[in-house]
Write a protein that holds these residues in place. Sequence first.
Motif, PDB file in Angstrom:
ATOM      1  N   LEU A  83       0.835  -1.205   0.000  1.00 40.80           N
ATOM      2  CA  LEU A  83       0.000   0.000   0.000  1.00 40.80           C
ATOM      3  C   LEU A  83       0.868   1.252   0.000  1.00 40.80           C
ATOM      4  N   LEU A  84       1.904   1.237   0.828  1.00 36.82           N
ATOM      5  CA  LEU A  84       2.772   2.410   0.896  1.00 36.82           C
ATOM      6  C   LEU A  84       3.509   2.629  -0.418  1.00 36.82           C
ATOM      7  N   ILE A  85       3.930   1.529  -1.027  1.00 37.44           N
ATOM      8  CA  ILE A  85       4.641   1.670  -2.300  1.00 37.44           C
ATOM      9  C   ILE A  85       3.712   2.244  -3.354  1.00 37.44           C
ATOM     10  N   LYS A  86       2.487   1.724  -3.394  1.00 35.55           N
ATOM     11  CA  LYS A  86       1.540   2.247  -4.374  1.00 35.55           C
ATOM     12  C   LYS A  86       1.269   3.722  -4.122  1.00 35.55           C
ATOM     13  N   SER A  87       1.132   4.055  -2.848  1.00 35.91           N
ATOM     14  CA  SER A  87       0.868   5.438  -2.478  1.00 35.91           C
ATOM     15  C   SER A  87       2.018   6.338  -2.913  1.00 35.91           C
ATOM     16  N   PHE A  88       3.227   5.892  -2.677  1.00 33.33           N
ATOM     17  CA  PHE A  88       4.385   6.693  -3.035  1.00 33.33           C
ATOM     18  C   PHE A  88       4.475   6.844  -4.540  1.00 33.33           C
ATOM     19  N   TRP A  89       4.199   5.770  -5.251  1.00 29.44           N
ATOM     20  CA  TRP A  89       4.210   5.794  -6.709  1.00 29.44           C
ATOM     21  C   TRP A  89       3.223   6.839  -7.216  1.00 29.44           C
ATOM     22  N   ARG A  90       2.030   6.860  -6.620  1.00 29.65           N
ATOM     23  CA  ARG A  90       1.027   7.834  -7.028  1.00 29.65           C
ATOM     24  C   ARG A  90       1.481   9.244  -6.680  1.00 29.65           C
ATOM     25  N   LEU A  91       2.141   9.378  -5.544  1.00 29.22           N
ATOM     26  CA  LEU A  91       2.607  10.692  -5.118  1.00 29.22           C
ATOM     27  C   LEU A  91       3.598  11.252  -6.121  1.00 29.22           C
ATOM     28  N   GLN A  92       4.460  10.359  -6.595  1.00 24.44           N
ATOM     29  CA  GLN A  92       5.467  10.837  -7.532  1.00 24.44           C
ATOM     30  C   GLN A  92       4.864  11.224  -8.867  1.00 24.44           C
ATOM     31  N   ARG A  93       3.689  10.672  -9.145  1.00 24.75           N
ATOM     32  CA  ARG A  93       3.079  10.979 -10.437  1.00 24.75           C
ATOM     33  C   ARG A  93       2.022  12.053 -10.376  1.00 24.75           C
ATOM     34  N   VAL A  94       1.958  12.722  -9.224  1.00 22.70           N
ATOM     35  CA  VAL A  94       0.983  13.807  -9.112  1.00 22.70           C
ATOM     36  C   VAL A  94       1.299  14.883 -10.142  1.00 22.70           C
ATOM     37  N   ASP A  95       0.270  15.380 -10.792  1.00 19.90           N
ATOM     38  CA  ASP A  95       0.499  16.425 -11.773  1.00 19.90           C
ATOM     39  C   ASP A  95       0.671  17.743 -11.049  1.00 19.90           C
ATOM     40  N   SER A  96       1.887  18.221 -11.063  1.00 21.88           N
ATOM     41  CA  SER A  96       2.140  19.457 -10.341  1.00 21.88           C
ATOM     42  C   SER A  96       1.808  20.679 -11.182  1.00 21.88           C
ATOM     43  N   GLY A  97       1.553  20.453 -12.456  1.00 19.66           N
ATOM     44  CA  GLY A  97       1.201  21.583 -13.319  1.00 19.66           C
ATOM     45  C   GLY A  97       2.382  22.159 -14.060  1.00 19.66           C
ATOM     46  N   VAL A  98       3.594  21.685 -13.755  1.00 20.18           N
ATOM     47  CA  VAL A  98       4.766  22.217 -14.458  1.00 20.18           C
ATOM     48  C   VAL A  98       5.595  21.075 -15.006  1.00 20.18           C
ATOM     49  N   ILE A  99       6.441  21.431 -15.953  1.00 18.51           N
ATOM     50  CA  ILE A  99       7.411  20.469 -16.462  1.00 18.51           C
ATOM     51  C   ILE A  99       8.701  20.699 -15.707  1.00 18.51           C
ATOM     52  N   THR A 100       9.154  19.660 -15.016  1.00 17.23           N
ATOM     53  CA  THR A 100      10.230  19.912 -14.061  1.00 17.23           C
ATOM     54  C   THR A 100      11.623  19.634 -14.606  1.00 17.23           C
ATOM     55  N   GLU A 101      11.707  19.034 -15.795  1.00 12.11           N
ATOM     56  CA  GLU A 101      13.039  18.600 -16.222  1.00 12.11           C
ATOM     57  C   GLU A 101      13.980  19.732 -16.534  1.00 12.11           C
ATOM     58  N   ARG A 102      15.250  19.484 -16.207  1.00 15.97           N
ATOM     59  CA  ARG A 102      16.354  20.337 -16.648  1.00 15.97           C
ATOM     60  C   ARG A 102      16.248  21.787 -16.207  1.00 15.97           C
ATOM     61  N   ILE A 103      15.718  21.992 -15.042  1.00 16.14           N
ATOM     62  CA  ILE A 103      15.615  23.368 -14.566  1.00 16.14           C
ATOM     63  C   ILE A 103      16.558  23.565 -13.400  1.00 16.14           C
ATOM     64  N   LEU A 104      17.455  24.530 -13.562  1.00 16.45           N
ATOM     65  CA  LEU A 104      18.386  24.892 -12.500  1.00 16.45           C
ATOM     66  C   LEU A 104      17.698  25.943 -11.634  1.00 16.45           C
ATOM     67  N   THR A 105      17.802  25.787 -10.324  1.00 15.40           N
ATOM     68  CA  THR A 105      17.168  26.780  -9.446  1.00 15.40           C
ATOM     69  C   THR A 105      18.163  27.280  -8.423  1.00 15.40           C
ATOM     70  N   MET A 106      17.982  28.526  -8.015  1.00 17.13           N
ATOM     71  CA  MET A 106      18.762  29.042  -6.894  1.00 17.13           C
ATOM     72  C   MET A 106      18.027  30.218  -6.275  1.00 17.13           C
ATOM     73  N   GLN A 107      18.436  30.539  -5.071  1.00 16.23           N
ATOM     74  CA  GLN A 107      17.728  31.557  -4.310  1.00 16.23           C
ATOM     75  C   GLN A 107      18.556  32.836  -4.257  1.00 16.23           C
ATOM     76  N   LEU A 108      17.894  33.961  -4.517  1.00 12.56           N
ATOM     77  CA  LEU A 108      18.574  35.253  -4.441  1.00 12.56           C
ATOM     78  C   LEU A 108      17.894  36.123  -3.401  1.00 12.56           C
ATOM     79  N   GLN A 109      18.706  36.880  -2.686  1.00  8.72           N
ATOM     80  CA  GLN A 109      18.115  37.819  -1.746  1.00  8.72           C
ATOM     81  C   GLN A 109      18.795  39.146  -1.919  1.00  8.72           C
ATOM     82  N   LEU A 110      18.025  40.111  -2.344  1.00  8.70           N
ATOM     83  CA  LEU A 110      18.583  41.417  -2.641  1.00  8.70           C
ATOM     84  C   LEU A 110      18.416  42.331  -1.445  1.00  8.70           C
ATOM     85  N   ARG A 111      19.556  42.707  -0.869  1.00  8.93           N
ATOM     86  CA  ARG A 111      19.501  43.555   0.309  1.00  8.93           C
ATOM     87  C   ARG A 111      20.430  44.735   0.154  1.00  8.93           C
ATOM     88  N   GLY A 112      20.241  45.645   1.005  1.00 12.32           N
ATOM     89  CA  GLY A 112      21.196  46.743   1.067  1.00 12.32           C
ATOM     90  C   GLY A 112      20.815  47.922   0.187  1.00 12.32           C
TER      91      GLY A 112
END
Lengths: 874, 114
Positions: free
Chosen positions: A512-541
Amino acid sequence: MRNLRAWFLRLSGLFLKQRRDRDLDAEVRSHLQLHIEENLHVGMTPQQARREALMKLGGLEQTKELYRERRGLPLLETLVQDLRYGLRTLRKNTGFTSVAILTLALGIGANTAIFSVVNAVLLRSLPFKASERLVLVWNQGPAAAGGDRTPLAVSDLLDWRTQNRSFDEIGAFQNRSFNYVGGSSPEWIQAASVTANFFFLLGVQPELGRNLLPDDEHPGAQPVALLSDGFWRSRFASDPNVVGRSISLDGDSYVVIGVAPPHIDFPSKDAALWAILQFKPPTRRGPYFLTGIARLKNGVSLQAARAEVNTIKTSFPSGQHMINGQQFTFNVLPINEFIVGDVRFALLVLMAAVTLVLFIAAVNVANLMLVRSATRTKEMSLRAALGASRSRIIRQLLTESILLALAGGVIGVLLAAAGARLLLKLAPHTIPNLSQIGIDGRVLAWTALVSLLTGVFFGLAPAWHSARLSLDEALKEGGRATTESAAKRRWRSLLVVTELGLAVLLLISAGLLIKSFWRLQRVDSGVITERILTMQLQLRGPRYAKPQQLDTFYPRLLERIAALPGVRTATVSNSLPPDTTEYSDDFTIEGRPTDPALPPPIAYMIFVSPDYFRAFGIPLRRGRLFTASDSPGSQRVAIISETTARQFFPQEDPIGKRFNEKGEIVGIVADVKYTGLTEPIEPAIYEPLSQAHSWDVLLSVKTDVADPLSLSSAVRAELNSLDPELPLSKVGTLDYRFATAVAQPRFRTTLIALFAALALVLAVIGTYGVISYSVTQRTHEIGIRMALGAQAEGVLKLVLKQGALLAIAGVLLGLCGSFALTGLLRNLLFNVSATDWPTFGGVAVLLAGTALLACYVPARRATRIDPTVALRYE
Amino acid sequence: MGEKADVWQGTLALMVLKTLQLLGPLHGYGIARRIEQTSGDLLAVNYGTLYPALLKLEQEGYISSEWGVSDNNRKAKYYKLTRAGRKQLEREERDWAQTTSILARFLAPEEGQS
């Protein structure tokens, strides 16, 4: 008093046995001599004299035995005897001993490993004074505002303080980050802003320097900060003179007043320092950004406090803010719940699973012992004949089992220690106290206890059986040495069926847990996630103090990054799927008065650069996307998500409608998950960064290369060329962020699957053992059958039928148990019913199949029995 | 075994202490002989049961032992009363006297009633 003295002397009587025995012999001899002499004096013959003296004494050996019992501690002595005998017996049967110890080691080891996690996470007490009286407090607001953990506003804090009756002390904190300049280069750090009584509430004194004081809170005072122990060691090289130094946080000058003791991982493990929170008296209710922390008064219960706190009124009542109403509804949560609440259930499930595995292992060993006891019937009967009481025999056999179990426990601890290291690597970072998982005193004590109980558990039934033998049955001349009573056979079948049932339960849970996890991974998040580099910027000063500076910075940055080879698109935004948002806010729709009956219009505010939707592949449903012409001077625009359209514009076309007085809705895009993969989608409203500014953004770069991280240095270089002092952090990929979001479910699913596999292996081995032994038992019978004309096929069917009965019984038992119990797992399952028929069915087939396969080997062996040999077999 | 043995053990211990008080240091056989005689041969008991009792008394510190030589030049282990043993004997004698007198009142024929 006298008794104590006697006991001590008896204890010492355990030693120097030989010398004391000689002493006793001498005394008894002298007694007899004196008596005999007197008898001779009276006139008896030497033989008569001696006989009379011995009779009067009452038996030489008996006297000595009684004396010895009084001299030492018989219980202890027999225990030592049992231990030595047990060790000898176990060493002789290396086959049995090694299999038993290995099986136990696996079961106990798994138990120890999970307990060490439970010990570090759930049982360790927090480093705060009287942590049972510490609570955290939030507002309870609508889901889009933060739900159960909607932050408090400054005015909320002050109102609470004035009207409070249940708490000794009330403070607040905010998780935040700073652009820190104090050393060679600027970097951004995680930190917390806290009220002056924060450490006082926790009951923590600084290691160095002074604590925060109420005066530090005044808006005009010099801002101060307390460093964390880790930060002090790494950035200040444990400099004892750090107190009084100035550091720059977000361009403001703070003075270091002290260093906190180590391991205060609150409010977060990564907090580098705690800065004083200074606020002016509020003029309105919002903004909401604080978490309250308070200490209950002695004698006030949590329920009483919760009730009382919900009668507090705000001093800014009005229908126009996020959390309507005059009265508060606070969420009061004990601090312990906050820290471990998320993982507690999962850990308990793991603990249950591992206990089942141990049970199966113990059952296997119990079966092994039952088999072995059949070969020891002669030995036991001899002992009984020599005068051993039943309890003595049972004690001796139990000692053997406990020795086995303890040996298994020792190896189990070693296995667990190795496994714990692996666990640490796999475990998600969100598990609290992760670094403190290890084998400590309490874990060892637990292992010893578990080993002892296991030894008693699997040793008791076989020991009791062995002792119950009747004397004549076993000492019969020519009797079959390997007769098995019907009772024993029934026991073993029952044990195997139980094993199989438990294995089914574990396998279904894992499935059951495996099936649940499998479904979780296939949730449609609404975006295409491949090959995207991300980083956080904070502009101060000062460089970014004015919004116009952002308007030049962002487009330039994006232009330069987009020009890099391998980059398709670059975008910045204040939020990112699957679970990063900046804040939510209320909004107004033109022509619609605020109706207190309806839920307030609240949505997550997502500020994006124009290429955002393109970079993530978010389809446009109606209207248009943002363009470069949407600038600070032009008409304010917004794009809403499908859910927003559905919830707030059910009957009309949102395009063209005005919102928040100045803005116009120009487009509708598909939904995107911003609040976690398992949560429902909340309303979202997008605005262009050029019009709605944000200084904390996430840079996302859609690339064409397989490994987006390979472009990170190039991107860093572009950033540096624009602003060498800008810190960036959390460099990763979007896929990685998604993986982290499901790290906990992955972890627990992996572990339970592992345990279920172990259970399967053990149960199948157990089945094999029972059927194999049964074939050996029935060799004579099978020989007769074959002599009477039974074919190999018939014999095969015979054995397999026996195995099939066991397997079916076990599977049925397991299915019933699972049906009743898997409902408990509901909290851990995503999109999977607790009685998911395909999983149940699949596991049933799997287990029945493997069990039958295991029976096949002994069945084949049965067909190869030579009748002539078998008939002579006794 | 059980309660009867414990009661018996207690009485035996008392008899040993009293014997040693009256006769002074004595070996095991002598004590056994003396007890048998004093009880008027009513107690036909195994001499062997004496030795665990002697050991218990010694462990409790009421008597002490020492190897010595008997009248006929035989080696024997002699036991003698310690000061604690003396005190214990006095205490037990008092208790026995009290018990006996209380019981006597109960068990004596009622006067003026039948």
